[in-house]
Design an enzyme around this catalytic site. Structure first.
Site, PDB file in Angstrom:
ATOM      1  N   LYS A  14       0.842  -1.199   0.000  1.00 33.31           N
ATOM      2  CA  LYS A  14       0.000   0.000   0.000  1.00 33.31           C
ATOM      3  C   LYS A  14       0.873   1.243   0.000  1.00 33.31           C
ATOM      4  CE  LYS A  14      -3.856   1.916   2.767  1.00 33.31           C
ATOM      5  NZ  LYS A  14      -4.692   1.649   3.969  1.00 33.31           N
ATOM      6  N   SER A  73      -9.326   1.478   3.271  1.00 32.54           N
ATOM      7  CA  SER A  73      -8.518   2.320   2.403  1.00 32.54           C
ATOM      8  C   SER A  73      -7.484   1.531   1.618  1.00 32.54           C
ATOM      9  CB  SER A  73      -7.813   3.400   3.238  1.00 32.54           C
ATOM     10  OG  SER A  73      -6.960   2.812   4.209  1.00 32.54           O
ATOM     11  N   SER A  98      -9.571  -1.134   7.350  1.00 38.85           N
ATOM     12  CA  SER A  98      -9.010  -1.145   6.001  1.00 38.85           C
ATOM     13  C   SER A  98      -8.269  -2.428   5.653  1.00 38.85           C
ATOM     14  CB  SER A  98      -8.063   0.048   5.824  1.00 38.85           C
ATOM     15  OG  SER A  98      -8.759   1.261   6.039  1.00 38.85           O
TER      16      SER A  98
END
Length: 573
Positions: A65, A139, A163
């Site tokens: 990420k 997210s 997330s």
């Protein structure tokens, strides 16, 4: 998935990976490494293996990420003006690379890790790998989709409000949200630093355990990182007690989604679990504090000043949250912190006597259009069952359970107390029909060899299970041991060293250090724990005894079970 360690031709592997990457939605990535770079890394890993290096993740591909630093690649947190190129990778990334994993790229995300939908990014909307009309979940949207599309074996996300779990449900994969501090956060951009953690996405519990075993552990550059607790369970009990929310707490579920949840609970019951209904309304009230109370001020601390100075390309929802967070006064923050502390006490009381709480990961799987129509409202609904977990310092594993017709994809989260991550992963393995043996996280433990009444199926084995011991495998002593019968309310064998003996079959069980001390206190004379030499030449802690040699010698039977099967003495139970 294309793992770069299984083929004789690295070039062929990398070419196939590049083809798969090109065919997948470009919005999954913010930075993708070139085929040449990936191939060079694959060749390097193969050379390290050939030179004798022990690389537990050799050739597995992974994604990161884009709020997690990778040396030489930009970290953007999904805001182009924030982009910077770190000289050093985050500890979790370094540990993966050192273990032989090969980085493919950095994934898209909800800006500054604020959101659960995957649409809050100037780099594009990330949709579900299973339904392009629906969101991937945020997210960690790109990390979830990368595994969902089989582009990588594993991906790293982060999790503050869910997330590391919502994208798992929406992409049909596994999401591991560990106990806070187990995965170091140095090199990870904070969102809400008191409650952030790195998370792991894979397709199987076995791979999740392998990755967690590599990346977990304290870092000298993360003051909040922590080791496994000495009482961390080694396994889930064979007949766990699982807590299930009241019907009133599941009001956000449609009838079809509620039916899917009920089916999952029925599967747990069929696997031997006992269910207990509890009131989770205090949990749900706590969840609302993350964005609706003083705790949201941490977002202003993390990135509020940057967004105020760089409003261009800021997502409107994220900018609004940061602006509101900046206006919160200190007493409001402390009010929220005290409310969380009180809620944690209520949670411990509600969950007392249970092994895990099973909840829906998300009540809805929204379409992209639904999020666009009500970005804040839909996001809030998605986080109904996720926001409280980090606030209460709990662990969770998100497990996909399938599609609900017309309503997207659904999953459940197995939530456990702090450091009970192994219990959650074992229960996930059971639900998915995977090997619990492969799901071992490598928590600190002591192996103990048993040869009699503590064997599987024998009268004292429940003692080991009650201590959350983990079956490791079958073993045999060296040929220098004999077995004597110690009679009592429960007959037990005394395994003693001798000049002449036989290889005696037994089992190896792993206990946490605290569980071992409990076991020691339960051992009645003449039995004791001492060094046992095994047939492979290694030595382990095991059951032996101090005897006067007047006991009956049953060595010739070839082991305790053989003796029991041949004996006319009724089995003790």
């Amino acid at each position: 998935m294309i793992s770069l360690s299984s083929s004789d031709s690295v070039s062929t592997d990398v070419a196939a990976l590049e083809t798969a990457l090109d065919a997948a939605p470009a919005s999954i990535w913010i930075t993708r490494r070139s085929a040449k770079e990936i191939q060079a890394d694959a060749e390097s890993v193969r050379a390290r293996v050939a030179a004798g290096a022990a690389l537990p993740l050799a050739g597995l591909t992974f994604a990161v990420k884009d709020n997690i630093d990778v040396a030489g690649l930009p970290t953007t947190a999904a805001h182009p003006a924030f982009a910077r190129v770190p000289a050093k990778s985050a500890t979790v990334v370094t540990r993966l690379l050192d273990a032989g994993a090969i980085l493919v790229g950095k994934t898209n995300m909800d800006q500054f890790a604020t959101g659960l939908v995957g649409t809050r990014s100037p780099y594009g909307v990330v949709t579900s790998a299973l339904d392009p009309e629906r969101v991937s979940g945020g997210s960690s949207s790109g990390s979830g989709a990368a595994v969902g599309h089989d582009l990588v074996d594993v991906s790293l996300g982060t999790d503050t409000a869910g997330s590391g779990r919502v994208p798992a449900a929406f992409n049909g994969i596994l999401g591991v949200k560990p106990t806070l501090g187990l995965l170091p956060l140095d090199g990870v951009l904070p969102a809400s630093p008191s409650y952030d953690t790195v998370s792991v996405f894979t397709r199987t519990t076995g791979l999740a355990a392998r990755v967690m075993s590599v990346v977990a552990g304290p870092s000298t550059t993360d003051p909040k990182s922590r080791p496994w607790a000495l009482d961390a369970p080694q396994a889930a009990p064979p007949r766990p007690v699982i807590a299930v929310p009241r019907r009133a707490d599941l009001a956000s579920l449609s009838p079809a989604v509620l039916a899917a949840f009920d089916e999952t609970i029925a599967r747990f019951e069929a696997l031997g679990a006992e269910t207990r209904t509890i009131d989770i309304s205090p949990f749900l009230a706590t969840a609302r504090l993350l964005y609706g109370g003083g705790l949201v001020s941490e977002r202003a601390w993390s990135y509020g000043a940057f967004l105020a100075a760089h409003p261009e390309e800021a997502d409107p929802s994220v900018a609004a949250i940061a602006a509101r967070a900046a206006k919160i006064d200190g007493t409001t923050v402390i009010d929220a912190q005290q409310a969380v502390a009180a809620a944690m006490l209520l949670a411990r009381q509600a969950l007392d006597g249970t092994d895990a709480l099973i909840i829906p990961t998300a009540p809805i799987h929204p379409t992209v259009a639904e999020v666009a129509a009500d970005p804040l409202g839909v996001n809030s609904i998605v986080g109904t069952f996720t926001n409280f977990v980090n606030l209460m310092d709990m662990a969770a594993v998100a497990v996909p359970t399938g599609e609900v017709s017309g309503e997207g994809h659904f999953g459940v989260s197995i939530v456990t107390p702090t450091f009970h991550d192994q219990v959650a992963l074992d229960l996930a393995a059971r639900l998915l029909g995977e090997s619990e043996q492969d799901a071992a996280l490598g928590t600190p433990g002591v192996d103990v060899a048993v040869f009699g009444a503590h064997l599987s199926g024998e009268p004292l084995n429940p003692q080991l299970q009650a201590l959350c011991a983990r079956f490791v495998g079958e073993v045999r002593t060296s040929d220098r041991f004999r077995m004597l019968l110690v009679e009592g309310s429960v007959d037990r064998p005394a395994v003693i060293r001798a000049t002449e003996g036989a290889e005696l079959p037994g089992e190896l069980w792993r206990l946490s250090p605290l569980a071992l001390s409990t076991l020691l206190r339960s051992i009645a004379a003449p039995l004791a724990l001492g060094e046992i030499e095994l047939s492979d030449g290694s030595s382990v802690l095991g059951f032996t005894a101090s005897v006067d040699l007047t006991e009956r010698d049953v060595t010739a039977f070839g082991g305790w079970r053989a003796y029991r099967a041949a004996s006319v003495v009724p089995a003790n139970a």
